[in-house]
Write an enzyme that holds these catalytic residues in place. Structure first.
Site, PDB file in Angstrom:
ATOM      1  CG  HIS A 166      -0.219  79.723 -35.059  1.00 14.94           C
ATOM      2  ND1 HIS A 166       0.305  80.941 -34.462  1.00 14.94           N
ATOM      3  CD2 HIS A 166       0.141  78.677 -33.741  1.00 14.94           C
ATOM      4  CE1 HIS A 166       1.021  80.931 -33.381  1.00 14.94           C
ATOM      5  NE2 HIS A 166       0.997  79.553 -32.886  1.00 14.94           N
TER       6      HIS A 166
ATOM      7  CG  HIS B 187       3.899  77.718 -28.219  1.00 13.43           C
ATOM      8  ND1 HIS B 187       4.280  79.384 -27.762  1.00 13.43           N
ATOM      9  CD2 HIS B 187       3.172  77.461 -28.907  1.00 13.43           C
ATOM     10  CE1 HIS B 187       3.059  79.569 -28.618  1.00 13.43           C
ATOM     11  NE2 HIS B 187       2.902  78.443 -29.392  1.00 13.43           N
TER      12      HIS B 187
ATOM     13  NE  ARG C  47      21.844 104.144 -31.440  1.00 16.62           N
ATOM     14  CZ  ARG C  47      23.189 103.791 -32.073  1.00 16.62           C
ATOM     15  NH1 ARG C  47      23.878 103.214 -32.468  1.00 16.62           N
ATOM     16  NH2 ARG C  47      23.747 105.103 -32.319  1.00 16.62           N
TER      17      ARG C  47
ATOM     18  CB  CYS D  90      16.670 105.085 -29.332  1.00 18.08           C
ATOM     19  SG  CYS D  90      17.787 106.101 -30.757  1.00 18.08           S
TER      20      CYS D  90
ATOM     21  CE1 TYR E 278      21.804 109.642 -29.932  1.00 15.76           C
ATOM     22  CE2 TYR E 278      23.841 109.175 -28.676  1.00 15.76           C
ATOM     23  CZ  TYR E 278      23.000 108.776 -29.982  1.00 15.76           C
ATOM     24  OH  TYR E 278      23.090 107.478 -29.849  1.00 15.76           O
TER      25      TYR E 278
END
Length: 607
Positions: free
Chosen positions: A176, A200, A274, A321, A457
């Site tokens: 490849h 491809h 998320r 995040c 948080y």
């Protein structure tokens, strides 16, 4: 001239293998034609594969970013060995092709294939013949997707699916042009990866793939899964198979670290996902955004209103995040939360209306008494409570705050996982405040009462545990600290002592629009340092919302069996990263911005 022994062997094999079959002249002719086509096909296939790989190599280089074409010399030698270089063998082939001996070649070829074929790959079932009786079309075995997923390694065989077909590409992996990135598709569908790398999308590549076909997918697996209406997660969108899943319900995933820094703009399909609740399925024609609160006239805007009544602005901004790199905190002491690696971060160009302009349209006073802007999404829990968050009114109204009500991501409409049809983008601020599937904006004197704003948080001292934590004592995370991470090489990778150089890559970013001005890299555990080269778009001062990608190529240290590679970043306010995790550990595993460390092994020289 063929030696007598060779001729005798040929005749004996022909007599034992094919004489019973050739009971008529027509049978002999048909066998001759078929075997000639098969033998010529082998030669043509070998040369064509080599030619086509060479042709596609430059394109794959530009798309994949690098090529691991390690076995050039070995492949060349192998191809030479496979040629009919022996004079005696050439003569024999000429003789066989010249007469009825071609039937012998066909028999020998079939026998060799059967002996060489791995037992793990089922043989084709009986062929079906076309109406003309000339073309033989094989009927393939049927496999399920579960069967395919069992073949993800070179030891078990590398299988992929394309449309309805199943393919064993084990022998092609080393050939490849894009190196071992083809292994990302192992055990699954190859279409998502071909979509990422447009090289491809060429007919000759599809034909090459067909040469590795071993079966067909079951009819059930060829159909899309039917939604389970009794399951709140039964109507989730399809996701890219390369994503590393941290939880399925709700869906949370990140891309493999080694491809994260391949692109300055993270492809939408592999941008980390998320979700806190099931992904809503929203009809954009029925969608409307409610805006209300302190000093405002309550209004509703459709998606078309946002696109036509307000100018479209674009902002390139990184989202991260709060739990990015949480796995490193888990290594110190177990925390509560998804076990994110270092790829819960991504960079995109967002398009939409500015929040400040929309709020002015709704009549917000210049000297408003409000302190916060609250957001609610259309994703809801079983009680009907939506996901919610809030930001300061100062950030929302600032001309240089660049807060968007976004409906585009990298020039495309938002996908369902990323908040279709509308989400908030708050540059420089933790991802949790960038509410998706936005349905309501409330201007208020108070911050959001949402669980994710009030009781999640937030950061705490390493001494605080779940018995003593009081979320009311800590502010909600907003702007994030300086961050950087190594994307390649990966932890536990191997380097070769034969290599003269090693290239280290990664990302760096700081919250609040602070610009990353330097990334330092060490190959000896922090004893000595070198400065990496930074790349990225030029952004205005105090509005550097996007990350910087960085790279350093240096001589490979001689005589070292193991390397500890470290990176640390500095922003334009000279904020720096802490060197270890333990002093910033917290029970929720958020805000880990310690030095990024990768340990690799150097394999001895082959010389």
């Amino acid at each position: 001239m063929l030696q007598k022994s060779s001729l005798l062997l040929c005749w004996n094999r022909w007599d034992s293998l094919f004489k019973p079959l050739c009971c008529s002249q027509s049978c002999t002719v048909m066998s001759f034609l078929r075997c000639t086509r098969s033998v010529l096909g082998i030669w043509q296939l070998r040369s064509r594969v080599q030619t086509e790989i060479s042709a596609v190599l430059p394109q794959a280089c530009s798309v994949c970013g690098f090529i691991r074409w390690k076995n050039t010399a070995a492949n060349r030698a192998k191809n030479v060995d496979n040629q009919f270089s022996n004079t005696q063998w050439r003569h024999m082939v000429v003789g066989v092709l010249a007469g009825t001996g071609a039937v012998l070649v066909y028999g020998l070829y079939r026998q060799q294939v059967q002996q060489a074929e791995p037992k793990s790959v089922p043989e084709l079932t009986s062929p079906s013949v076309s109406a003309q009786g000339n073309d033989v079309k094989p009927t393939y075995p049927i496999y399920t997707r579960q069967d395919v997923t069992k073949h993800k390694t070179m030891a078990d065989g590398v299988w992929v699916t394309y449309k309805s077909g199943v393919y064993d590409i084990t022998k092609f992996v080393d050939l490849h042009p894009g190196g071992n990135k083809i292994m990302l598709a192992a055990g699954g569908a190859i279409e998502p990866f071909w979509a990422m790398y447009a090289v491809h999308n060429q007919e000759h590549i599809s034909k090459m793939l067909e040469e590795y076909k071993i079966g067909e997918l079951s009819p059930e697996d060829q159909k899309l899964a039917i939604s389970d209406v009794s399951d709140p997660y039964g109507n989730e969108p399809l996701r890219h198979p390369v994503l590393k899943v941290n939880s399925l319900k709700p869906f949370n995933a990140e891309p493999p670290l080694e491809i994260l820094s391949d692109n300055y703009l993270t492809p939408n399909e592999i941008f980390f996902k998320r979700n806190h609740l099931p992904v809503p399925d929203i009809d954009p024609k029925k969608f409307h955004l409610e805006i209300m609160g302190e000093g405002l006239r309550s209004i509703q805007l459709t998606l078309n209103d946002l696109k036509t009544k307000f100018p479209k602005h674009t902002v390139t901004a990184t989202l991260q995040c709060a739990g990015n790199r949480r796995s490193e905190m888990n290594a110190v002491r177990q925390v509560k939360g998804l076990n994110w690696g270092m790829a819960a971060i991504g960079n995109a160009t967002w398009g939409g209306a500015k929040l400040s302009e929309v709020l002015k349209y709704a009549g917000i006073p210049e000297n408003t008494n409000a302190k916060h802007v609250q957001f609610e999404g259309l994703d809801k829990d079983v009680s009907g409570s939506p996901y919610g968050a809030s930001i300061s009114i100062r950030k929302a109204l600032a001309k240089d705050g660049d807060v968007l009500l976004a409906y585009e991501m990298n020039g495309e409409e938002l996908s369902r996982d990323h908040g279709f049809p509308l989400r908030v983008i708050v540059p420089g601020v933790v991802g949790a405040r960038n509410v998706k599937w936005l349905s309501k904006i409330i201007v208020s004197k108070e911050e959001s009462k949402s669980h994710w704003q009030v009781n999640d948080y937030k950061g705490f001292s390493p001494s605080v545990d779940w018995d003593t934590v009081d979320f009311s004592t800590a502010p909600a995370i907003q702007e994030l600290p300086i961050q950087s991470a190594i994307t390649t090489p990966c932890n536990d990778d191997y380097l070769s002592a034969d290599d003269d150089e090693v290239t280290v890559k990664g990302y760096a970013w700081s919250g609040a629009g602070r610009e990353v001005i330097r990334v330092d890299v060490s190959l000896d555990g922090g004893m000595t340092w070198q400065v990496a080269e930074l790349t990225g778009e030029k952004q205005d001062e105090d509005r550097a919302w996007a990350w910087k990608l960085w790279q350093l190529t240096v001589p490979l240290p001689k005589g070292q069996k193991n390397l500890e590679i470290i990176c640390k970043a500095v922003d334009n306010n000279y904020n720096v990263q802490p060197d270890t995790v333990a002093p910033i550990w917290n029970l929720r595993g958020v805000l880990n911005n310690s030095w990024s460390r990768v340990k690799v092994t150097v394999r001895p020289s082959s010389g």
